[in-house]
Design a protein around this motif. Structure first.
Motif: not given
Length: 483
Positions: A19-35, A298-310
């Motif tokens: 949790c601490t590192v995710a907040l420190a790293a910030g959240v990346l929000t890519p424009a799209a899934g395209a490369r 065992g927890a479900d994915y939490d989209p609001a947590a921003g894990w994938i982005e961080s």
């Protein structure tokens, strides 16, 4: 026979760190899934000996249960036949030092022959293989697999097994000290390098071999008062970087051509930037893993947590800085049928497709747990999303590349080179596809041929109707129908 993979890896102490590192790293929000290609900070793509841009899609293949005379017996030809049938082209094959060299200086010829038989199956079905020197909790001295007992030194420090939370065993004093000795003791350094020379010398010319993963999920010893991210960065900088360079040199003494894959600590999988330094080799691939502590527990994915982005923000810094391609060596949750897991697979795949040259899911086996498919070979819930159209090899400079899971449409735009042809992979989960090629190019047997310098666009989408042959529409030189 069904194989059930059990890989519970919950470390409750890591959760607060994440949790601490995710907040420190910030959240990346890519424009799209395209490369998109270009830009000075773009991550390089993996290439073959003709300069074609490669995309690897596949799964880990393993047998952690059997050893000795029965080692690797759970891996069969079916694994590679089924990978090919679903459109995959990549397998990360787990091998174990304790099986290869059960007694110091005595290498098992039988084990090498078993690896070769597996590689022959992979070649037969067009699967490229990454040979992974795997370890879990160091090795058999602690009830797991990896570094032999004769190479395990603990200085008498304690070890208490925790079968309900096996990943936490990495933080046992004896295990941590064993890693320190592996990194620092000259004779163990030489033994590890010699093991890699044996493997690389035996398999350097095998057509199925793409490269070597020097050690799975390396860990190390925390110092008193040191938090986990700080310890991980120090271990990566001061111990794992020199180890990777030593082992890369050992590989290069017998194999000049295949890729060397290097991993940070698994803490990076939680979005912690790596402290790994430069690996002084011309063919290096950065190979982090992609696991979330809460989901592993065992927890479900939490989209609001921003894990994938961080995670994406953290994991892309190293390859940009050192100009090396990325292949994610392991990923995938245990409980894949929870309510948000469909979204997780869509977002995780889109993320990896933005920055990596490919990935290997965990794990291709026939049963429950982490297995990709059930005993009948049918994808388990949500894992069918891993099979989609893509281009395993592009003969030219990729301009843009994207996949839309809603319409199951793949798009590729590139400038053709004079070397080789572009290959397409169409998975069997949808039998009928419509392929459209524009530019000075044409399609033949699933391959796109183009005039050098031509700007080529490829679109792959499900064809209307069922039971028809795969049709192609080509705007360019000529078109063919592919059955």
């Amino acid at each position: 026979m069904s194989v059930v993979s059990v890989r519970t890896r919950t470390v409750r102490g890591i959760a607060a760190v994440v949790c601490t590192v995710a907040l420190a790293a910030g959240v990346l929000t890519p424009a799209a899934g395209a490369r998109e290609s270009g830009g000075g900070d773009a991550i390089p793509r993996l290439t073959d000996d003709r300069g074609r841009v490669l995309t690897l899609r596949g799964w880990n293949v393993e047998d952690k249960t059997n050893r000795g005379d029965k080692a690797l017996s759970a891996i069969t030809e079916r694994h590679f036949r089924d990978l090919n049938a679903h459109g995959f082209n990549f397998a990360r094959l787990l091998v174990f030092w304790d099986d290869l060299e059960p007694r110091r200086g005595q290498y098992s010829a039988a084990y090498l022959r078993k690896i070769e038989r597996i590689l022959d199956w992979a070649e037969k079905y067009g699967i490229q293989v990454l040979i992974d020197a795997h370890q879990d909790v160091f090795g058999p001295a602690f009830g797991h697999r990896g570094i032999p007992e004769w190479a395990t030194r603990t200085d008498g420090l304690p070890f208490t097994p925790n079968p309900d939370d096996w990943f936490s065993e990495y933080f046992q004093p004896a295990v941590q000290r064993a890693f320190t000795h592996l990194y620092e003791d000259p004779d163990l350094r030489r033994a590890q390098a010699a093991m890699w020379r044996v493997l690389a010398d035996r398999f350097e010319d095998h057509p199925a071999v793409l490269g070597y993963d020097l050690i799975n999920e390396p860990m190390g010893e925390l110092r008193e008062g040191e938090d986990l991210p700080t310890a991980a960065r120090r271990i990566e900088r001061d111990q794992i970087t020199p180890m990777h360079n030593r082992l890369a040199d050992a590989v290069r003494s017998v194999d000049r051509d295949n890729w060397v894959f290097v991993e940070p600590t698994p803490i990076v999988g939680e979005g912690v930037p790596t402290g790994l330094g430069k690996i002084k080799d011309p063919k290096v691939v950065y190979a982090p893993h992609f696991y979330n502590t809460a989901m592993e527990a065992g927890a479900d994915y939490d989209p609001a947590a921003g894990w994938i982005e961080s995670y994406e923000a953290a994991v892309t810094a190293y390859p940009k800085r050192h100009r090396v391609p990325v292949v994610v060596g392991e990923w995938g949750p245990l409980n894949n049928s929870l309510p948000n897991m469909g979204r997780f697979y869509r977002e995780a795949l889109a993320s990896m497709n933005r920055y990596s040259s490919g990935w290997a899911g965990y794990v291709w086996c026939y049963g429950g747990g982490y297995c990709a498919v059930d005993a009948a070979g049918t994808f388990r819930t949500n894992k069918e999303q891993t099979a989609s159209p893509y281009a395993p090899a592009v003969a030219g400079r990729v301009r843009t590349e994207s996949y839309d899971p809603a319409t199951r449409t793949y798009r590729l735009s590139y400038v053709a080179s004079a070397r080789g042809v572009t290959e397409l992979s169409l998975p069997s989960r949808a039998r009928d596809w419509r392929v459209r090629v524009t530019g000075a190019a044409w399609l033949l047997d699933g391959r796109v041929h183009a005039r050098p310098g031509a700007r080529v666009s490829v679109t792959v989408a499900p064809a209307a109707g069922a039971g028809t042959s795969m049709s192609t529409r080509v705007d360019g030189l000529r078109g063919v129908n592919v059955d």
